[in-house]
Design an enzyme around this catalytic site. Sequence first.
Site, PDB file in Angstrom:
ATOM      1  N   ASN A   9       0.870  -1.178   0.000  1.00 17.67           N
ATOM      2  CA  ASN A   9       0.000   0.000   0.000  1.00 17.67           C
ATOM      3  C   ASN A   9       0.912   1.235   0.000  1.00 17.67           C
ATOM      4  O   ASN A   9       1.501   1.564   1.024  1.00 17.67           O
ATOM      5  CB  ASN A   9      -0.885  -0.029   1.257  1.00 17.67           C
ATOM      6  CG  ASN A   9      -1.674   1.256   1.448  1.00 17.67           C
ATOM      7  OD1 ASN A   9      -1.771   2.079   0.540  1.00 17.67           O
ATOM      8  ND2 ASN A   9      -2.245   1.428   2.629  1.00 17.67           N
ATOM      9  N   LYS A  11       0.155   4.265  -0.271  1.00 18.76           N
ATOM     10  CA  LYS A  11      -0.489   5.458   0.316  1.00 18.76           C
ATOM     11  C   LYS A  11      -0.284   6.682  -0.596  1.00 18.76           C
ATOM     12  O   LYS A  11      -0.174   6.516  -1.802  1.00 18.76           O
ATOM     13  CB  LYS A  11       0.031   5.701   1.736  1.00 18.76           C
ATOM     14  CG  LYS A  11      -0.029   4.435   2.600  1.00 18.76           C
ATOM     15  CD  LYS A  11       0.141   4.719   4.047  1.00 18.76           C
ATOM     16  CE  LYS A  11       0.250   3.412   4.808  1.00 18.76           C
ATOM     17  NZ  LYS A  11       0.131   3.574   6.228  1.00 18.76           N
ATOM     18  N   HIS A  95      -9.366   0.809   5.221  1.00 24.35           N
ATOM     19  CA  HIS A  95      -8.051   1.033   5.844  1.00 24.35           C
ATOM     20  C   HIS A  95      -8.234   1.957   7.046  1.00 24.35           C
ATOM     21  O   HIS A  95      -9.072   2.867   7.015  1.00 24.35           O
ATOM     22  CB  HIS A  95      -7.080   1.641   4.821  1.00 24.35           C
ATOM     23  CG  HIS A  95      -5.677   1.682   5.341  1.00 24.35           C
ATOM     24  ND1 HIS A  95      -5.233   2.684   6.172  1.00 24.35           N
ATOM     25  CD2 HIS A  95      -4.638   0.823   5.182  1.00 24.35           C
ATOM     26  CE1 HIS A  95      -3.954   2.442   6.491  1.00 24.35           C
ATOM     27  NE2 HIS A  95      -3.580   1.318   5.906  1.00 24.35           N
ATOM     28  N   GLU A  97      -6.690   4.432   8.041  1.00 22.44           N
ATOM     29  CA  GLU A  97      -6.570   5.872   7.755  1.00 22.44           C
ATOM     30  C   GLU A  97      -7.862   6.402   7.141  1.00 22.44           C
ATOM     31  O   GLU A  97      -8.237   7.557   7.356  1.00 22.44           O
ATOM     32  CB  GLU A  97      -5.355   6.124   6.841  1.00 22.44           C
ATOM     33  CG  GLU A  97      -4.062   5.981   7.643  1.00 22.44           C
ATOM     34  CD  GLU A  97      -2.864   5.487   6.861  1.00 22.44           C
ATOM     35  OE1 GLU A  97      -2.869   5.551   5.621  1.00 22.44           O
ATOM     36  OE2 GLU A  97      -1.909   5.018   7.510  1.00 22.44           O
ATOM     37  N   GLU A 167      -4.896  -5.288  10.875  1.00 27.72           N
ATOM     38  CA  GLU A 167      -3.882  -4.245  11.053  1.00 27.72           C
ATOM     39  C   GLU A 167      -4.127  -3.516  12.374  1.00 27.72           C
ATOM     40  O   GLU A 167      -4.974  -2.609  12.432  1.00 27.72           O
ATOM     41  CB  GLU A 167      -3.954  -3.240   9.906  1.00 27.72           C
ATOM     42  CG  GLU A 167      -3.733  -3.852   8.542  1.00 27.72           C
ATOM     43  CD  GLU A 167      -3.238  -2.803   7.550  1.00 27.72           C
ATOM     44  OE1 GLU A 167      -2.118  -2.968   7.063  1.00 27.72           O
ATOM     45  OE2 GLU A 167      -3.946  -1.826   7.302  1.00 27.72           O
ATOM     46  N   GLY A 173       2.751   2.210  10.718  1.00 24.14           N
ATOM     47  CA  GLY A 173       3.647   3.344  10.517  1.00 24.14           C
ATOM     48  C   GLY A 173       4.349   3.802  11.776  1.00 24.14           C
ATOM     49  O   GLY A 173       4.937   4.884  11.807  1.00 24.14           O
ATOM     50  N   SER A 212       3.878  -2.180  10.329  1.00 20.81           N
ATOM     51  CA  SER A 212       5.337  -2.123  10.471  1.00 20.81           C
ATOM     52  C   SER A 212       6.034  -3.440  10.130  1.00 20.81           C
ATOM     53  O   SER A 212       7.003  -3.827  10.785  1.00 20.81           O
ATOM     54  CB  SER A 212       5.719  -1.641  11.875  1.00 20.81           C
ATOM     55  OG  SER A 212       5.242  -0.321  12.077  1.00 20.81           O
ATOM     56  N   GLY A 234       4.922   1.381   4.640  1.00 18.36           N
ATOM     57  CA  GLY A 234       6.218   2.022   4.446  1.00 18.36           C
ATOM     58  C   GLY A 234       7.246   1.156   3.725  1.00 18.36           C
ATOM     59  O   GLY A 234       7.921   1.630   2.791  1.00 18.36           O
TER      60      GLY A 234
HETATM   61  C1  PEP Z   1      -0.609   0.071   6.228  1.00 13.90           C
HETATM   62  O1  PEP Z   1      -0.754   1.275   6.103  1.00 13.90           O
HETATM   63  O2  PEP Z   1      -1.470  -0.710   5.793  1.00 13.90           O
HETATM   64  C2  PEP Z   1       0.585  -0.409   6.902  1.00 13.90           C
HETATM   65  C3  PEP Z   1       0.609  -1.633   7.312  1.00 13.90           C
HETATM   66  O3  PEP Z   1       1.603   0.505   7.062  1.00 13.90           O
HETATM   67  P1  PEP Z   1       3.062   0.215   7.663  1.00 13.90           P
HETATM   68  O4  PEP Z   1       3.560  -1.066   7.049  1.00 13.90           O
HETATM   69  O5  PEP Z   1       3.881   1.387   7.270  1.00 13.90           O
HETATM   70  O6  PEP Z   1       2.898   0.081   9.136  1.00 13.90           O
END
Ligand code: PEP
Length: 250
Positions: A9, A11, A95, A97, A167, A173, A212, A234
């Site tokens: 993803n 973003k 998601h 966010e 998640e 993040g 992460s 990320g």
């Molecule tokens: C995400 O935004 O779905 C995600 C898992 O981000 P990150 O890997 O950066 O924690």
Amino acid sequence: MRQPLVAGNWKMNGSTESIKHLLDGIKRSLDVVSKAEVVVCPPYVYLSGVQAQLAGTAISLGSQNVSEYKAGAYTGEISTSMLLDLQCRYAIVGHSERRSIYGEKDVQVAAKFAAVRAAGIKPVLCVGEVLEEREQGVTEDVVARQLDAVIALEGVEALADGVIAYEPVWAIGTGKTASPEQAQDVHAFIRNRIARLSAVTAEKVQILYGGSVKGANAPELFSMPDIDGGLIGGASLDADEFISICQAAV
Ligand code: PEP
């Protein structure tokens, strides 16, 4: 046997140039990752360009969001038929966010899941608790509520047409990953909850972990019995890191 899946993803990151560089890096190592299904989810405006760059590869295209409506006066929105037009195989819905910044509620996320599924695209349904909820011990209640909204609208079997991504919001993040045991506990909870209604669906549905994930922690996370791959934020912006995560998923 569920096929491992790793979805990146991206973003709201990237430019024409940086995306070309990233995809070149990922494509160079494709043979190594071919046992897992690999998906990239660029920002909407780059979907078309990325689709062209993925031609002839085994990498699938996904979107980060989608409208629950079919067409019409919805300024700024993108429909499932537009995603189909660009050969998107996956669409992320719900998601954290989208839920926290844009106020998407369970009912709306369920409607998006339904729209995506009806279009023949695979919805990637994100569920997960915020830190406060984990500390209050209500993680399972939160995840169950988010999951049940989709089951209520579409029926449990519908879940097998998509993918679930657990998640924990506190791990997204932040560099704080859920331990493999913490993640496995919630994945098992999700699978068992589905199994109470349909054992076949529970066995079939891929449940990804997100939060992460890096090349270094992916092998342990992906070795858990109910973790079928990852949704990567990320680390999906770095070709070497993303490839090493994909390698851990096979
Ligand atoms: C995400 O935004 O779905 C995600 C898992 O981000 P990150 O890997 O950066 O924690």
